[in-house]
Design a protein around this motif. Structure first.
Motif, PDB file in Angstrom:
ATOM      1  N   ARG A  41      -7.345   3.923  -4.508  1.00  0.00           N
ATOM      2  CA  ARG A  41      -6.419   5.066  -4.515  1.00  0.00           C
ATOM      3  C   ARG A  41      -7.042   6.258  -5.232  1.00  0.00           C
ATOM      4  O   ARG A  41      -6.925   7.400  -4.785  1.00  0.00           O
ATOM      5  CB  ARG A  41      -5.124   4.657  -5.204  1.00  0.00           C
TER       6      ARG A  41
ATOM      7  N   ILE B   1      -9.312   0.720   3.705  1.00  0.00           N
ATOM      8  CA  ILE B   1      -8.700   0.069   2.537  1.00  0.00           C
ATOM      9  C   ILE B   1      -9.051  -1.411   2.521  1.00  0.00           C
ATOM     10  O   ILE B   1      -9.438  -1.972   1.498  1.00  0.00           O
ATOM     11  CB  ILE B   1      -7.167   0.261   2.549  1.00  0.00           C
TER      12      ILE B   1
ATOM     13  N   TYR C  27       0.833  -1.200   0.000  1.00  0.00           N
ATOM     14  CA  TYR C  27       0.000   0.000   0.000  1.00  0.00           C
ATOM     15  C   TYR C  27       0.868   1.250   0.000  1.00  0.00           C
ATOM     16  O   TYR C  27       0.544   2.244  -0.664  1.00  0.00           O
ATOM     17  CB  TYR C  27      -0.917   0.016   1.229  1.00  0.00           C
TER      18      TYR C  27
ATOM     19  N   LEU D 290      -7.373  -2.000  -5.909  1.00  0.00           N
ATOM     20  CA  LEU D 290      -6.549  -1.046  -5.158  1.00  0.00           C
ATOM     21  C   LEU D 290      -6.370   0.260  -5.925  1.00  0.00           C
ATOM     22  O   LEU D 290      -6.336   1.345  -5.328  1.00  0.00           O
ATOM     23  CB  LEU D 290      -5.177  -1.666  -4.854  1.00  0.00           C
TER      24      LEU D 290
END
Length: 296
Positions: free
Chosen positions: A74, A60, A30, A70
Motif C-alpha cells: 500500500r 498485489i 484489500y 500488504l
C-alpha cells in the motif's frame, strides 16, 4: 475464439478472485485497508471489476507472494500510484524485504545447525555450548546423568559457557569415579532431607554440612590427582586468547545465541527459583564456612 463469444468488460468478485488466484475474502480485505480501490457496483448491487482493477489486483498478488507485506504494498502504491508495479516506487520496500529474507535465512541456518548438533551429540547434550560439550566427550556411556546436564544448563545461563565448562569438570570426576558418585548421591539425599520440617539449629544441619565439606575436599583432591584442574587452566587460557579484552561483556558471552545477554549474574540468580528450606540454606552456609576456614 468463436465470433459469438463476447469478452466481459467487467467481472464479479468471484471471477476476479479466481483469475487472480486468491479468494473473495482477500479482495474484500484489500478494499478495507485501502490497497485496492472499491469498484462501482452494478444494478444488482454487486461489485464489478474492470481491466485496471484486475491489473492492480494481479500486481498485489505477485508482490504478496514475493513476501512483501500488504502495508508495504500500500505504501509503494501511495508513493508511486502511476507506476508502482513497474517503476522505482517499491525499491525501498524491496530492499527491506531482501534484508528481512537474508536475516530469516541466517536464522534458519542457525536453527538447522543446532538441530543437527542435537542429533549428533544427543538431544540434551546438544543444547549446551560447544565448550561444555567438548568437556564431556569421551565419558563412559550412561555415566552422565540428566540432573548433571540440567545443572550445566542453568550454570551456562547464569555464568556463560566458560563457567559451565569449568563446572563440567565436577561431573567428569563423578562419572569416572563410581565410589565418589555414590558418596555424592548420599550427601545429596542427606541435604534433601533437610526440608521445612527441620529446624535450622537441628544437629543434623551441622552434621550434613561437615559431610558436604569432607566430600568436596575429596572431590577436589581427585580432580587434582587426575589432572582435570590443569584442563581447567587450559580452558581459561584458550578462552582469554580467543577473546581479547574489549570492555564489552556481551562480546565475551560466547554462547552464540544471545540467551545469556542482557542480564547480570545477580539478576539471573535472583530469577532462578530453588526449593531450598531454611535448614538447607543454613547447611550450605556452614559448609561454605568450613571450606573458607580450611583454606586459611
Amino acid at each position: 475464439m468463436p465470433a459469438s463469444f463476447m469478452l466481459p468488460r467487467q467481472v464479479r468478485i468471484g471471477d476476479a478472485a479466481a483469475f487472480a488466484g486468491c479468494t473473495p475474502r482477500a479482495i474484500r480485505h484489500y478494499h478495507e485497508i485501502g490497497l485496492l480501490p472499491e469498484p462501482e457496483r452494478g444494478g444488482d448491487d454487486r461489485r464489478r471489476y474492470g481491466y485496471e482493477d484486475m491489473i492492480r489486483l494481479l500486481w498485489i498478488r505477485r508482490m504478496a507472494d514475493a513476501g512483501i507485506a500488504l502495508e508495504d504494498i500500500r505504501e509503494a502504491f501511495a508513493e508511486d500510484p502511476v507506476d508502482a508495479h513497474g517503476g522505482d516506487g517499491i525499491e525501498a520496500v524491496l530492499e527491506r524485504v531482501e534484508e528481512a529474507l537474508a536475516a530469516q535465512e541466517a536464522e534458519l541456518r542457525r536453527q538447522r545447525t543446532a538441530v543437527q548438533r542435537m542429533r549428533v551429540e544427543g538431544s540434551r547434550m546438544g543444547l549446551l555450548s560447544d565448550l561444555v560439550t567438548d568437556r564431556l566427550k569421551g565419558l563412559p556411556e550412561g555415566s552422565l546423568r540428566q540432573a548433571d546436564l540440567d545443572t550445566l544448563l542453568v550454570t551456562e545461563r547464569i555464568f556463560g559457557p566458560l563457567g559451565a565448562a569449568v563446572q563440567a569438570t565436577r561431573f567428569v570426576a563423578l562419572a569416572t569415579h563410581p565410589a565418589l558418585r555414590e558418596e555424592s548421591d548420599r550427601i545429596d539425599a542427606a541435604e534433601k532431607a533437610l526440608d521445612d520440617s527441620v529446624a535450622v539449629d537441628d544437629p543434623r544441619v551441622a552434621q550434613v554440612a561437615a559431610e558436604r565439606h569432607a566430600f568436596e575436599s575429596a572431590l577436589h583432591a581427585v580432580i587434582e590427582e587426575s589432572g582435570l584442574d590443569a584442563d581447567d587452566d587450559a580452558l581459561f587460557d584458550a578462552w582469554d586468547a580467543a577473546r581479547p579484552e574489549t570492555g564489552d561483556d556481551d562480546e565475551k558471552d560466547g554462547s552464540g545465541s544471545g540467551s545469556g545477554r542482557g542480564m547480570s549474574v545477580l539478576e539471573a540468580t535472583g530469577k532462578m527459583p530453588y526449593d531450598l528450606s531454611p535448614a538447607r540454606l543454613r547447611c550450605m552456609e556452614l559448609a561454605e564456612g568450613l571450606s573458607l576456614t580450611s583454606k586459611v
